[in-house]
Design a protein around this motif. Structure first.
Motif, PDB file in Angstrom:
ATOM      1  N   TYR A   1      -1.685  12.942  49.620  1.00 20.90           N
ATOM      2  CA  TYR A   1      -0.812  14.043  49.483  1.00 20.90           C
ATOM      3  C   TYR A   1      -0.938  14.817  50.928  1.00 20.90           C
ATOM      4  CZ  TYR A   1       0.393  18.936  49.046  1.00 20.90           C
ATOM      5  OH  TYR A   1       0.904  20.157  49.475  1.00 20.90           O
ATOM      6  N   GLY A   2       0.271  15.285  51.503  1.00 20.84           N
ATOM      7  CA  GLY A   2      -0.069  15.967  52.885  1.00 20.84           C
ATOM      8  C   GLY A   2       1.216  16.491  53.628  1.00 20.84           C
ATOM      9  N   ASN A   3       1.103  16.813  54.707  1.00 21.40           N
ATOM     10  CA  ASN A   3       2.429  17.223  55.275  1.00 21.40           C
ATOM     11  C   ASN A   3       2.182  16.785  56.770  1.00 21.40           C
ATOM     12  OD1 ASN A   3       4.423  18.895  56.443  1.00 21.40           O
ATOM     13  ND2 ASN A   3       4.062  20.428  54.774  1.00 21.40           N
ATOM     14  N   ALA A   4       3.068  16.076  57.276  1.00 22.65           N
ATOM     15  CA  ALA A   4       3.275  15.735  58.689  1.00 22.65           C
ATOM     16  C   ALA A   4       1.641  15.108  59.315  1.00 22.65           C
ATOM     17  CB  ALA A   4       3.522  16.843  59.696  1.00 22.65           C
ATOM     18  N   GLY A   5       1.181  14.047  58.513  1.00 18.09           N
ATOM     19  CA  GLY A   5       0.178  13.516  58.924  1.00 18.09           C
ATOM     20  C   GLY A   5      -1.232  14.475  58.407  1.00 18.09           C
TER      21      GLY A   5
ATOM     22  N   ALA B   1       2.758  15.173  41.265  1.00 13.77           N
ATOM     23  CA  ALA B   1       3.806  15.697  42.404  1.00 13.77           C
ATOM     24  C   ALA B   1       4.038  17.114  41.749  1.00 13.77           C
ATOM     25  CB  ALA B   1       4.859  14.830  42.235  1.00 13.77           C
ATOM     26  N   ILE B   2       3.969  17.418  40.659  1.00 14.52           N
ATOM     27  CA  ILE B   2       4.223  18.748  40.122  1.00 14.52           C
ATOM     28  C   ILE B   2       3.074  19.554  40.707  1.00 14.52           C
ATOM     29  CG2 ILE B   2       4.217  20.526  38.286  1.00 14.52           C
ATOM     30  CD1 ILE B   2       5.967  17.961  36.811  1.00 14.52           C
ATOM     31  N   GLN B   3       1.847  19.138  40.482  1.00 20.66           N
ATOM     32  CA  GLN B   3       0.408  19.789  40.493  1.00 20.66           C
ATOM     33  C   GLN B   3       0.687  20.283  42.096  1.00 20.66           C
ATOM     34  OE1 GLN B   3      -2.919  17.556  39.891  1.00 20.66           O
ATOM     35  NE2 GLN B   3      -4.050  18.506  41.216  1.00 20.66           N
ATOM     36  N   TYR B   4       1.018  19.315  42.960  1.00 22.68           N
ATOM     37  CA  TYR B   4       0.865  19.658  44.490  1.00 22.68           C
ATOM     38  C   TYR B   4       2.198  20.156  45.084  1.00 22.68           C
ATOM     39  CZ  TYR B   4      -3.496  17.036  44.622  1.00 22.68           C
ATOM     40  OH  TYR B   4      -4.880  16.545  44.588  1.00 22.68           O
ATOM     41  N   GLN B   5       3.266  20.332  44.143  1.00 27.31           N
ATOM     42  CA  GLN B   5       4.649  21.000  44.530  1.00 27.31           C
ATOM     43  C   GLN B   5       5.127  20.174  45.611  1.00 27.31           C
ATOM     44  OE1 GLN B   5       3.267  25.059  45.349  1.00 27.31           O
ATOM     45  NE2 GLN B   5       3.630  25.656  42.956  1.00 27.31           N
ATOM     46  N   VAL B   6       5.209  18.802  45.619  1.00 28.63           N
ATOM     47  CA  VAL B   6       5.697  18.103  46.764  1.00 28.63           C
ATOM     48  C   VAL B   6       7.285  18.290  46.562  1.00 28.63           C
ATOM     49  CG1 VAL B   6       3.819  16.815  46.802  1.00 28.63           C
ATOM     50  CG2 VAL B   6       5.704  15.832  45.427  1.00 28.63           C
TER      51      VAL B   6
END
Ligand SMILES: Nc1ncnc2c1ncn2[C@@H]1O[C@H](COP(=O)(O)OP(=O)(O)OP(=O)(O)O)[C@@H](O)[C@H]1O
Ligand SMILES: CC(C)(CO)[C@@H](O)C(=O)NCCC(=O)O
Length: 252
Positions: free
Chosen positions: A19-23, A43-48
């Motif tokens: 899980y992450g954002n832009a690398g 996905a809910i836990q990490y609010q993706v």
């Protein structure tokens, strides 16, 4: 703002996610393959915003996951094998039939080593090897049964082979069942690595041999322990997920 993503590699044995954002990866983990639907709570836990998936496994579960995510307002994006992309040309005439994990690994390798011939060995449920020339031509590859699969075939089709204890494999003949089985696995895998090395030396120019997958570390150690390994090697932990990122980036 780049969207936050759950990136997922679904194999026949295990699911690897990060899980992450832009690398920038904040979390990663592993599930067994029939736990695919557990990705929705993650996905809910990490609010993706999006779950991006590469899968070579069960399609029915994947459809169910897509529906579950849609009900929660979370996007779903699935990587696909392509004929040509990001400087790589698929060698298969029926290009859709190449496993998406193999295709994404090719994209990731091209991105990481644009100026080199590479060979990619992914040792998972099945062991695959793919050859990629520096000019972007995929030269095809091999699909071998993986270690667990071979072991299951041997134990499942005999009555008196039981693995009562694990032990370190070696090349010498065994004098107890477990050693006979484990040492044979090593002989088989070393034979495969040696034979493949010959092919790589013939087909590619000074290639880098990339190892990945659940049994990849152990195969890499076998190869490096040999008296005269002739190829430069490298270990890549998340090659399929890295390829997923390349394809995602190209399509946005
Ligand atoms: N904790 C583990 N659970 C299951 N297998 C493991 C584990 N650790 C290492 N392995 C080894 O990893 C192999 C599976 O690797 P991996 O998870 O990369 O496969 P996969 O991606 O599910 O397979 P494929 O992509 O070929 O369908 C098994 O053959 C097994 O020997
Ligand atoms: C070979 C596996 C199982 C390796 O994960 C996968 O890439 C797959 O299902 N491939 C489809 C067949 C092919 O690649 O030719």
């Amino acid at each position: 703002m780049p969207s936050s993503r759950l990136e997922v590699d679904v194999g026949n044995t295990r699911i690897k996610w990060r899980y992450g954002n832009a690398g920038h990866w904040c979390a990663r983990g592993v599930l067994v393959s029939d736990e695919l639907l557990a990705l929705t709570p993650l996905a809910i836990q990490y609010q993706v915003e999006v779950v991006a998936i590469a899968s070579v496994a069960n399609l029915d579960l994947l459809r169910q996951l897509e529906q579950d995510l849609a009900q929660c307002g979370i996007g779903f994006w699935r990587a696909q094998t392509q004929q040509e992309a990001a400087g790589v040309r698929n060698a298969y005439q029926q290009w859709q039939r190449l496993g998406v994990d193999r295709w994404l690994a090719l994209l990731a390798a091209k991105r990481a080593y644009p100026q080199r011939d590479v060979a990619i060995l992914q040792a998972g449920s099945a062991v695959t090897l793919d050859l990629l020339r520096q000019d972007g031509a995929h030269l095809g590859g091999y699909i071998f049964p993986g270690r667990q699969m071979r072991r299951r075939a041997l134990l499942g089709n005999t009555h008196q082979i039981h693995m009562l204890q694990e032990r370190q494999p070696e090349l010498m003949p065994g004098v107890v069942t477990e050693a006979c089985v484990l040492n044979a696995e090593m002989v088989l895998e070393l034979g495969m690595l040696n034979q493949v090395e010959q092919v790589l030396l013939q087909q590619l120019s000074n290639p880098l041999w990339i190892f990945a997958g659940g049994d990849g570390q152990s195969l890499l150690e076998f190869y490096r322990q040999q008296r005269q390994p002739r190829l430069e090697t490298s270990w890549h932990d998340e090659l399929v997920l890295d390829g997923l990122m390349v394809q995602w980036g190209e399509e946005q």
